[in-house]
Design a protein around this motif. Structure first.
Motif, PDB file in Angstrom:
ATOM      1  N   ASP A   1      45.446  48.731  44.300  1.00 40.73           N
ATOM      2  CA  ASP A   1      46.018  50.066  44.499  1.00 40.73           C
ATOM      3  C   ASP A   1      47.456  50.103  45.014  1.00 40.73           C
ATOM      4  OD1 ASP A   1      45.617  49.177  47.058  1.00 40.73           O
ATOM      5  OD2 ASP A   1      44.125  50.678  47.585  1.00 40.73           O
ATOM      6  N   GLY A   2      48.145  48.975  45.028  1.00 45.46           N
ATOM      7  CA  GLY A   2      49.528  48.957  45.484  1.00 45.46           C
ATOM      8  C   GLY A   2      49.694  48.837  46.989  1.00 45.46           C
ATOM      9  N   VAL A   3      48.589  48.784  47.726  1.00 46.84           N
ATOM     10  CA  VAL A   3      48.647  48.606  49.182  1.00 46.84           C
ATOM     11  C   VAL A   3      48.370  47.142  49.471  1.00 46.84           C
ATOM     12  CG1 VAL A   3      47.629  49.241  51.397  1.00 46.84           C
ATOM     13  CG2 VAL A   3      47.883  50.964  49.602  1.00 46.84           C
ATOM     14  N   MET A   4      49.320  46.482  50.127  1.00 44.75           N
ATOM     15  CA  MET A   4      49.152  45.056  50.389  1.00 44.75           C
ATOM     16  C   MET A   4      48.147  44.841  51.514  1.00 44.75           C
ATOM     17  SD  MET A   4      53.002  43.623  49.553  1.00 44.75           S
ATOM     18  CE  MET A   4      52.944  42.474  50.820  1.00 44.75           C
TER      19      MET A   4
ATOM     20  N   ARG B   1      43.814  33.388  39.507  1.00 43.86           N
ATOM     21  CA  ARG B   1      42.427  33.853  39.655  1.00 43.86           C
ATOM     22  C   ARG B   1      42.382  35.158  40.462  1.00 43.86           C
ATOM     23  NH1 ARG B   1      40.365  29.251  40.358  1.00 43.86           N
ATOM     24  NH2 ARG B   1      40.828  29.070  42.554  1.00 43.86           N
ATOM     25  N   ALA B   2      43.146  35.211  41.541  1.00 44.15           N
ATOM     26  CA  ALA B   2      43.182  36.426  42.366  1.00 44.15           C
ATOM     27  C   ALA B   2      43.759  37.604  41.588  1.00 44.15           C
ATOM     28  CB  ALA B   2      43.987  36.186  43.637  1.00 44.15           C
ATOM     29  N   LEU B   3      44.809  37.370  40.834  1.00 43.35           N
ATOM     30  CA  LEU B   3      45.396  38.439  40.021  1.00 43.35           C
ATOM     31  C   LEU B   3      44.392  38.942  38.985  1.00 43.35           C
ATOM     32  CD1 LEU B   3      48.984  37.009  39.509  1.00 43.35           C
ATOM     33  CD2 LEU B   3      48.406  39.099  40.760  1.00 43.35           C
ATOM     34  N   GLU B   4      43.708  38.013  38.349  1.00 46.36           N
ATOM     35  CA  GLU B   4      42.725  38.393  37.330  1.00 46.36           C
ATOM     36  C   GLU B   4      41.575  39.197  37.936  1.00 46.36           C
ATOM     37  OE1 GLU B   4      39.611  35.742  35.117  1.00 46.36           O
ATOM     38  OE2 GLU B   4      41.572  35.524  34.155  1.00 46.36           O
ATOM     39  N   GLN B   5      41.084  38.765  39.082  1.00 46.97           N
ATOM     40  CA  GLN B   5      39.940  39.431  39.715  1.00 46.97           C
ATOM     41  C   GLN B   5      40.323  40.756  40.362  1.00 46.97           C
ATOM     42  OE1 GLN B   5      38.560  36.411  42.402  1.00 46.97           O
ATOM     43  NE2 GLN B   5      37.391  35.364  40.817  1.00 46.97           N
ATOM     44  N   ARG B   6      41.478  40.788  41.002  1.00 45.51           N
ATOM     45  CA  ARG B   6      41.844  41.956  41.801  1.00 45.51           C
ATOM     46  C   ARG B   6      42.646  43.009  41.042  1.00 45.51           C
ATOM     47  NH1 ARG B   6      41.945  41.249  47.386  1.00 45.51           N
ATOM     48  NH2 ARG B   6      43.912  42.388  47.523  1.00 45.51           N
ATOM     49  N   CYS B   7      43.346  42.594  39.990  1.00 46.36           N
ATOM     50  CA  CYS B   7      44.298  43.503  39.345  1.00 46.36           C
ATOM     51  C   CYS B   7      43.838  44.040  37.997  1.00 46.36           C
ATOM     52  CB  CYS B   7      45.645  42.812  39.168  1.00 46.36           C
ATOM     53  SG  CYS B   7      46.380  42.267  40.715  1.00 46.36           S
ATOM     54  N   ARG B   8      42.666  43.623  37.577  1.00 47.37           N
ATOM     55  CA  ARG B   8      42.226  44.124  36.268  1.00 47.37           C
ATOM     56  C   ARG B   8      41.851  45.580  36.380  1.00 47.37           C
ATOM     57  NH1 ARG B   8      37.232  40.712  34.309  1.00 47.37           N
ATOM     58  NH2 ARG B   8      38.589  39.200  35.194  1.00 47.37           N
ATOM     59  N   PRO B   9      42.122  46.332  35.315  1.00 49.75           N
ATOM     60  CA  PRO B   9      41.760  47.755  35.352  1.00 49.75           C
ATOM     61  C   PRO B   9      40.256  47.940  35.485  1.00 49.75           C
ATOM     62  CG  PRO B   9      42.889  47.175  33.287  1.00 49.75           C
ATOM     63  CD  PRO B   9      42.727  45.923  34.087  1.00 49.75           C
ATOM     64  N   ALA B  10      39.864  49.007  36.108  1.00 46.57           N
ATOM     65  CA  ALA B  10      38.440  49.297  36.283  1.00 46.57           C
ATOM     66  C   ALA B  10      37.781  49.507  34.922  1.00 46.57           C
ATOM     67  CB  ALA B  10      38.266  50.547  37.148  1.00 46.57           C
TER      68      ALA B  10
ATOM     69  N   GLU C   1      55.809  35.165  46.582  1.00 49.79           N
ATOM     70  CA  GLU C   1      55.891  36.558  46.132  1.00 49.79           C
ATOM     71  C   GLU C   1      54.725  36.914  45.217  1.00 49.79           C
ATOM     72  OE1 GLU C   1      57.787  38.434  47.765  1.00 49.79           O
ATOM     73  OE2 GLU C   1      58.967  36.847  48.678  1.00 49.79           O
ATOM     74  N   ALA C   2      54.238  35.945  44.437  1.00 51.17           N
ATOM     75  CA  ALA C   2      53.074  36.189  43.579  1.00 51.17           C
ATOM     76  C   ALA C   2      51.825  36.456  44.424  1.00 51.17           C
ATOM     77  CB  ALA C   2      52.859  35.014  42.639  1.00 51.17           C
ATOM     78  N   VAL C   3      51.732  35.792  45.578  1.00 44.99           N
ATOM     79  CA  VAL C   3      50.624  36.092  46.501  1.00 44.99           C
ATOM     80  C   VAL C   3      50.709  37.558  46.917  1.00 44.99           C
ATOM     81  CG1 VAL C   3      49.664  35.659  48.802  1.00 44.99           C
ATOM     82  CG2 VAL C   3      50.328  33.735  47.344  1.00 44.99           C
ATOM     83  N   HIS C   4      51.904  38.024  47.234  1.00 41.34           N
ATOM     84  CA  HIS C   4      52.054  39.432  47.610  1.00 41.34           C
ATOM     85  C   HIS C   4      51.652  40.354  46.461  1.00 41.34           C
ATOM     86  CE1 HIS C   4      53.589  38.418  51.446  1.00 41.34           C
ATOM     87  NE2 HIS C   4      54.814  38.104  51.070  1.00 41.34           N
ATOM     88  N   ALA C   5      51.938  39.951  45.232  1.00 41.53           N
ATOM     89  CA  ALA C   5      51.503  40.754  44.083  1.00 41.53           C
ATOM     90  C   ALA C   5      49.983  40.849  44.064  1.00 41.53           C
ATOM     91  CB  ALA C   5      52.030  40.150  42.784  1.00 41.53           C
ATOM     92  N   ALA C   6      49.309  39.736  44.259  1.00 41.64           N
ATOM     93  CA  ALA C   6      47.838  39.740  44.287  1.00 41.64           C
ATOM     94  C   ALA C   6      47.318  40.551  45.475  1.00 41.64           C
ATOM     95  CB  ALA C   6      47.303  38.315  44.337  1.00 41.64           C
ATOM     96  N   GLN C   7      48.007  40.460  46.606  1.00 39.35           N
ATOM     97  CA  GLN C   7      47.598  41.214  47.793  1.00 39.35           C
ATOM     98  C   GLN C   7      47.693  42.721  47.559  1.00 39.35           C
ATOM     99  OE1 GLN C   7      50.388  39.510  50.569  1.00 39.35           O
ATOM    100  NE2 GLN C   7      48.842  38.149  51.463  1.00 39.35           N
ATOM    101  N   SER C   8      48.554  43.135  46.646  1.00 42.46           N
ATOM    102  CA  SER C   8      48.780  44.567  46.432  1.00 42.46           C
ATOM    103  C   SER C   8      47.782  45.203  45.462  1.00 42.46           C
ATOM    104  CB  SER C   8      50.200  44.805  45.927  1.00 42.46           C
ATOM    105  OG  SER C   8      50.305  44.448  44.563  1.00 42.46           O
ATOM    106  N   CYS C   9      46.991  44.395  44.816  1.00 45.03           N
ATOM    107  CA  CYS C   9      46.010  44.945  43.868  1.00 45.03           C
ATOM    108  C   CYS C   9      44.749  45.333  44.618  1.00 45.03           C
ATOM    109  CB  CYS C   9      45.664  43.910  42.801  1.00 45.03           C
ATOM    110  SG  CYS C   9      46.998  43.697  41.612  1.00 45.03           S
TER     111      CYS C   9
ATOM    112  N   SER D   1      54.430  42.909  63.377  1.00 47.41           N
ATOM    113  CA  SER D   1      52.990  42.690  63.517  1.00 47.41           C
ATOM    114  C   SER D   1      52.195  43.225  62.329  1.00 47.41           C
ATOM    115  CB  SER D   1      52.478  43.311  64.816  1.00 47.41           C
ATOM    116  OG  SER D   1      52.714  44.703  64.812  1.00 47.41           O
ATOM    117  N   SER D   2      52.702  44.239  61.655  1.00 42.97           N
ATOM    118  CA  SER D   2      51.963  44.826  60.537  1.00 42.97           C
ATOM    119  C   SER D   2      51.986  43.948  59.289  1.00 42.97           C
ATOM    120  CB  SER D   2      52.521  46.210  60.199  1.00 42.97           C
ATOM    121  OG  SER D   2      53.855  46.103  59.748  1.00 42.97           O
ATOM    122  N   THR D   3      52.913  43.004  59.209  1.00 45.06           N
ATOM    123  CA  THR D   3      53.005  42.166  58.001  1.00 45.06           C
ATOM    124  C   THR D   3      52.716  40.686  58.255  1.00 45.06           C
ATOM    125  OG1 THR D   3      55.382  41.875  58.297  1.00 45.06           O
ATOM    126  CG2 THR D   3      54.664  43.698  56.878  1.00 45.06           C
ATOM    127  N   ARG D   4      52.479  40.309  59.491  1.00 42.44           N
ATOM    128  CA  ARG D   4      52.283  38.888  59.808  1.00 42.44           C
ATOM    129  C   ARG D   4      51.123  38.244  59.050  1.00 42.44           C
ATOM    130  NH1 ARG D   4      53.382  39.816  65.742  1.00 42.44           N
ATOM    131  NH2 ARG D   4      55.641  39.691  65.739  1.00 42.44           N
TER     132      ARG D   4
END
Length: 112
Positions: free
Chosen positions: A47-50, A101-110, A37-45, A77-80
């Motif tokens: 902008d909230g779109v995974m 690392r992914a959360l830090e790189q992808r989810c930090r505010p601009a 589930e944490a991977v999905h959190a990183a995938q969503s950064c 097929s859209s989530t595989r």
């Protein structure tokens, strides 16, 4: 427990909430479920779109077949690709570091 019945875990991008079912502790899969589930959190950064992150990971052919079977039988097929990536990461010995690392790189505010 996750709001969806019979789910082991769930991530909700809009609220940035991860749920892990208590049953996963008894089944011995709580850590893997949380990592998934944490991977999905990183995938969503950011902008909230995974979207898949694009990790290329070493996976044994046996595990690769298992992941393929799970994703083909249980996901649309859209989530595989998202699920495949999350399953692949959850089994990596350095999964926590990868996800952090992914959360830090992808989810930090601009920067302003």
């Amino acid at each position: 427990p996750p709001p969806i019945r019979r789910a082991y875990g769930m991530f909700h991008p809009a609220s940035r909430t991860i749920w892990v079912a208590p049953l996963t502790i008894e089944l011995g899969i709580a850590r893997h479920t949380l990592l998934h589930e944490a991977v999905h959190a990183a995938q969503s950064c950011p902008d909230g779109v995974m979207r898949p992150i694009g990790w290329r990971l070493p996976i044994s052919p046996m595990i690769e077949r298992e992941i393929s079977a799970i994703t083909l039988n249980n996901y649309g097929s859209s989530t595989r690709l998202l699920e495949r990536e999350a399953f692949a990461v959850q089994g990596q010995p350095n999964a926590v570091a990868m996800i952090l690392r992914a959360l830090e790189q992808r989810c930090r505010p601009a920067s302003r």
